[in-house]
Design a protein around this motif. Sequence first.
Motif, PDB file in Angstrom:
ATOM      1  N   ASP A  79       0.913  -1.414  -0.120  1.00  0.00           N
ATOM      2  CA  ASP A  79       0.137  -0.131   0.057  1.00  0.00           C
ATOM      3  C   ASP A  79       0.775   1.256  -0.048  1.00  0.00           C
ATOM      4  O   ASP A  79       0.646   2.133  -0.593  1.00  0.00           O
ATOM      5  CB  ASP A  79      -0.850   0.028   1.359  1.00  0.00           C
TER       6      ASP A  79
ATOM      7  N   TRP B 208       1.041   4.018  -3.127  1.00  0.00           N
ATOM      8  CA  TRP B 208       0.421   5.324  -2.944  1.00  0.00           C
ATOM      9  C   TRP B 208       1.521   6.351  -2.908  1.00  0.00           C
ATOM     10  O   TRP B 208       1.266   7.629  -3.275  1.00  0.00           O
ATOM     11  CB  TRP B 208      -0.576   5.380  -1.678  1.00  0.00           C
TER      12      TRP B 208
ATOM     13  N   TYR C  10      -1.478  12.575  -7.878  1.00  0.00           N
ATOM     14  CA  TYR C  10      -2.928  12.517  -7.425  1.00  0.00           C
ATOM     15  C   TYR C  10      -3.877  13.466  -7.502  1.00  0.00           C
ATOM     16  O   TYR C  10      -4.930  13.339  -7.918  1.00  0.00           O
ATOM     17  CB  TYR C  10      -2.876  12.229  -5.967  1.00  0.00           C
TER      18      TYR C  10
ATOM     19  N   ALA D 106      -8.149   8.154   4.990  1.00  0.00           N
ATOM     20  CA  ALA D 106      -6.859   8.281   5.009  1.00  0.00           C
ATOM     21  C   ALA D 106      -6.681   9.882   4.382  1.00  0.00           C
ATOM     22  O   ALA D 106      -7.364  10.180   3.677  1.00  0.00           O
ATOM     23  CB  ALA D 106      -6.038   7.371   4.072  1.00  0.00           C
TER      24      ALA D 106
ATOM     25  N   ASP E  25      -9.507  16.805   2.052  1.00  0.00           N
ATOM     26  CA  ASP E  25     -10.809  16.916   2.528  1.00  0.00           C
ATOM     27  C   ASP E  25     -10.705  17.888   3.815  1.00  0.00           C
ATOM     28  O   ASP E  25     -11.788  18.125   4.316  1.00  0.00           O
ATOM     29  CB  ASP E  25     -10.929  15.586   3.406  1.00  0.00           C
TER      30      ASP E  25
ATOM     31  N   ASP F 110      -2.215   8.239   7.391  1.00  0.00           N
ATOM     32  CA  ASP F 110      -2.081   7.891   5.813  1.00  0.00           C
ATOM     33  C   ASP F 110      -0.776   6.818   5.983  1.00  0.00           C
ATOM     34  O   ASP F 110       0.045   7.127   6.574  1.00  0.00           O
ATOM     35  CB  ASP F 110      -1.930   9.112   4.973  1.00  0.00           C
TER      36      ASP F 110
ATOM     37  N   ASN G 157      -0.471   2.716   9.167  1.00  0.00           N
ATOM     38  CA  ASN G 157      -1.357   1.651   8.219  1.00  0.00           C
ATOM     39  C   ASN G 157      -2.479   1.550   8.938  1.00  0.00           C
ATOM     40  O   ASN G 157      -2.479   1.291  10.353  1.00  0.00           O
ATOM     41  CB  ASN G 157      -0.449   0.328   8.118  1.00  0.00           C
ATOM     42  N   VAL G 158      -3.637   1.613   8.351  1.00  0.00           N
ATOM     43  CA  VAL G 158      -5.172   1.359   9.096  1.00  0.00           C
ATOM     44  C   VAL G 158      -4.938  -0.205   9.466  1.00  0.00           C
ATOM     45  O   VAL G 158      -5.803  -0.481  10.542  1.00  0.00           O
ATOM     46  CB  VAL G 158      -6.282   1.659   8.138  1.00  0.00           C
TER      47      VAL G 158
ATOM     48  N   SER H 189     -12.652   8.496   3.960  1.00  0.00           N
ATOM     49  CA  SER H 189     -13.098   9.397   2.804  1.00  0.00           C
ATOM     50  C   SER H 189     -12.270   8.753   1.697  1.00  0.00           C
ATOM     51  O   SER H 189     -11.146   8.865   1.565  1.00  0.00           O
ATOM     52  CB  SER H 189     -12.840  10.999   2.715  1.00  0.00           C
TER      53      SER H 189
HETATM   54  C1  LIG Z   1      -7.922   7.624  -2.936  1.00  0.00           C
HETATM   55  S1  LIG Z   1      -6.806   8.120  -1.879  1.00  0.00           S
HETATM   56  C2  LIG Z   1      -7.889   9.381  -0.764  1.00  0.00           C
HETATM   57  C3  LIG Z   1      -7.303  10.659   0.010  1.00  0.00           C
HETATM   58  C4  LIG Z   1      -8.115  11.447   0.246  1.00  0.00           C
HETATM   59  N1  LIG Z   1      -9.173  11.146   1.458  1.00  0.00           N
HETATM   60  C5  LIG Z   1      -9.089  12.090  -0.522  1.00  0.00           C
HETATM   61  O1  LIG Z   1     -10.233  12.084  -0.661  1.00  0.00           O
HETATM   62  O2  LIG Z   1      -8.501  12.872  -1.391  1.00  0.00           O
HETATM   63  C6  LIG Z   1      -6.702   6.758  -0.774  1.00  0.00           C
HETATM   64  C7  LIG Z   1      -5.493   7.101   0.488  1.00  0.00           C
HETATM   65  O3  LIG Z   1      -5.403   5.968   1.079  1.00  0.00           O
HETATM   66  C8  LIG Z   1      -4.169   5.958   1.524  1.00  0.00           C
HETATM   67  N2  LIG Z   1      -4.017   4.534   1.788  1.00  0.00           N
HETATM   68  C9  LIG Z   1      -3.766   3.369   1.203  1.00  0.00           C
HETATM   69  N3  LIG Z   1      -3.687   2.314   1.703  1.00  0.00           N
HETATM   70  C10 LIG Z   1      -3.664   2.359   3.169  1.00  0.00           C
HETATM   71  C11 LIG Z   1      -3.341   1.839   4.369  1.00  0.00           C
HETATM   72  N4  LIG Z   1      -3.168   0.695   4.563  1.00  0.00           N
HETATM   73  N5  LIG Z   1      -3.419   2.490   5.604  1.00  0.00           N
HETATM   74  C12 LIG Z   1      -3.632   3.894   5.660  1.00  0.00           C
HETATM   75  N6  LIG Z   1      -3.918   4.738   4.589  1.00  0.00           N
HETATM   76  C13 LIG Z   1      -3.846   4.077   3.217  1.00  0.00           C
HETATM   77  C14 LIG Z   1      -3.244   6.354   0.494  1.00  0.00           C
HETATM   78  O4  LIG Z   1      -2.000   6.505   0.624  1.00  0.00           O
HETATM   79  C15 LIG Z   1      -4.267   7.486  -0.110  1.00  0.00           C
HETATM   80  O5  LIG Z   1      -3.761   8.793   0.533  1.00  0.00           O
END
Ligand SMILES: C[S@@+](CC[C@H](N)C(=O)[O-])C[C@H]1O[C@@H](n2cnc3c(N)ncnc32)[C@H](O)[C@@H]1O
Length: 204
Positions: free
Chosen positions: A5, A9, A16, A47, A53, A67, A93-94, A110
């Motif tokens: 991940d 990302w 992005y 994240a 957001d 994030d 990491n979530v 989000s």
């Molecule tokens: C589509 S983006 C959304 C970002 C923001 N919320 C927005 O709407 O603009 C997805 C985000 O999830 C984060 N992400 C992906 N896997 C993750 C994980 N395992 N733990 C925490 N964050 C994660 C990525 O780094 C990225 O910033």
Amino acid sequence: MSSSDRGKWNRAAPRYESFAARAAEQRWARYKRKLFSGMQGKVLFLAAGTGLDFQFFPPGKTIVAIDVSEQMLRRAAPRARRYRGAIHLQQMNVGQLAFQDASFDQVYTSCTFCSVSEPLEGLRQIRRVLRPDGTLLMFEHTVSRWFPFNAMLHACTPLSRRFGPEMNRPTVRSVRQAGFEVRRVERHYLDVLKTIKARKPVPR
Ligand SMILES: C[S@@+](CC[C@H](N)C(=O)[O-])C[C@H]1O[C@@H](n2cnc3c(N)ncnc32)[C@H](O)[C@@H]1O
């Protein structure tokens, strides 16, 4: 989960906002503003991404925002500083949340669970860090209930997941599977996006 991940990302971070975010933020602003308007108590947000957001957060709150990608967080930092309240950014990491059990009143997501490689693991971690009766509030890309949109989402996911999100996640089902009580689901844009409100049950 974290290294894949994080790598994906980090690579997505520089482009992005040009490929996904700005137009989408305009269209989705009212849903996000409504979702975040109920922020209260100790709040975890995930994240953070590049912090797009944050403009929708009500002022005066104290929020922990995580994030997995340091490249995303680097871009989010100036937006966090401009927020009229306190946003504490942490790389995390979530799936491995470094918070104690029951330490938050609310968790917000989000466009997060389209992007996390192991959603169920992440949702179970959220359940752990939420207090009993605490709320999970989400704005998420999901699979649509309607044909042909569901078929289109399944078709484009093998490509989209290589660079970013999966478009066909059954997130409402995953939230239930992780042990939450789903209270409300609002469907937007032919059910491709959803606002989800769920509650962590109180143990009997
Ligand atoms: C589509 S983006 C959304 C970002 C923001 N919320 C927005 O709407 O603009 C997805 C985000 O999830 C984060 N992400 C992906 N896997 C993750 C994980 N395992 N733990 C925490 N964050 C994660 C990525 O780094 C990225 O910033």
